[in-house]
Design a protein around this motif. Structure first.
Motif, short mmCIF file in Angstrom:
data_model
loop_
_atom_site.label_atom_id
_atom_site.label_comp_id
_atom_site.label_asym_id
_atom_site.label_seq_id
_atom_site.Cartn_x
_atom_site.Cartn_y
_atom_site.Cartn_z
N GLN A 1 -9.26 0.37 -1.05
CA GLN A 1 -8.73 0.86 -2.30
C GLN A 1 -7.55 0.01 -2.72
O GLN A 1 -6.72 -0.37 -1.91
N GLN A 3 -4.07 -0.82 -4.69
CA GLN A 3 -2.84 -0.25 -5.25
C GLN A 3 -2.25 -1.28 -6.22
O GLN A 3 -2.22 -2.48 -5.92
N VAL A 5 1.04 -2.19 -8.91
CA VAL A 5 2.43 -1.90 -9.29
C VAL A 5 2.86 -2.86 -10.39
O VAL A 5 2.91 -4.07 -10.18
N ALA A 24 -0.98 -6.48 -6.87
CA ALA A 24 -2.08 -5.73 -6.25
C ALA A 24 -1.99 -5.81 -4.73
O ALA A 24 -1.59 -6.83 -4.18
N SER A 25 -2.38 -4.73 -4.09
CA SER A 25 -2.43 -4.71 -2.64
C SER A 25 -3.53 -3.77 -2.18
O SER A 25 -4.03 -2.96 -2.98
N GLY A 26 -3.92 -3.90 -0.94
CA GLY A 26 -4.86 -2.97 -0.37
C GLY A 26 -6.32 -3.28 -0.63
O GLY A 26 -7.19 -2.50 -0.25
N TYR A 111 -8.96 2.06 -10.84
CA TYR A 111 -7.66 1.88 -10.21
C TYR A 111 -6.60 1.59 -11.27
O TYR A 111 -6.79 0.73 -12.13
N GLY A 113 -2.15 1.39 -12.16
CA GLY A 113 -0.75 1.41 -11.78
C GLY A 113 -0.04 2.57 -12.43
O GLY A 113 -0.64 3.35 -13.19
N GLN A 114 1.26 2.66 -12.16
CA GLN A 114 2.06 3.78 -12.68
C GLN A 114 2.59 3.50 -14.08
O GLN A 114 3.10 4.42 -14.75
#
Length: 122
Positions: A1, A3, A5, A24-26, A111, A113-114
């Motif tokens: 998945q 993540q 930011v 991006a990560s994960g 997916y 971000g915030q």
């Protein structure tokens, strides 16, 4: 998945520029089309731009194409949005999104971000 930011938002005068980033990560970023959306108060989330996995193909919302540039650095796992000639109507929360499909609709992306706030003063 994956993540996501976002960063780089802020207050800018009309006619100015901002560069947004999305780290991006994960996940394996090269598996995903990535995109920017924005949402102004009281309005629906709006497609801004998207870029295919390799970074060679991009597409934009009609009002952004001449002023915004989307790019990605897969080695750095980062998505960018260069925004020039900003207008007060560009004021919104800007969201980064990713998915294996390519599309212009919110439902095309799983997916998110915030978000990062961009405010353009007139």
């Amino acid at each position: 998945q994956v993540q996501l930011v976002e960063s780089g938002g802020g207050l800018v005068q009309a006619g100015g520029s901002l560069r947004l980033s999305c780290a991006a990560s994960g996940g394996t970023i090269t598996n995903y089309t990535m995109a920017w959306f924005r949402q102004a108060p009281g309005k629906e989330r709006e497609f801004v731009a998207a870029i295919f996995r390799s970074g060679t193909t991009t597409f934009y919302g009609d009002s952004m194409k001449a002023r915004f540039t989307i790019s990605r650095d897969n080695a750095k796992k980062t998505l960018y949005l260069q925004m020039n000639s900003l207008k007060p109507e560009d004021t919104a929360v800007y969201y980064c999104a990713a998915d294996g499909r390519a599309g212009i609709y919110r439902s095309d992306y799983d997916y998110w971000g915030q978000g990062t706030q961009v405010t353009v003063s007139g």
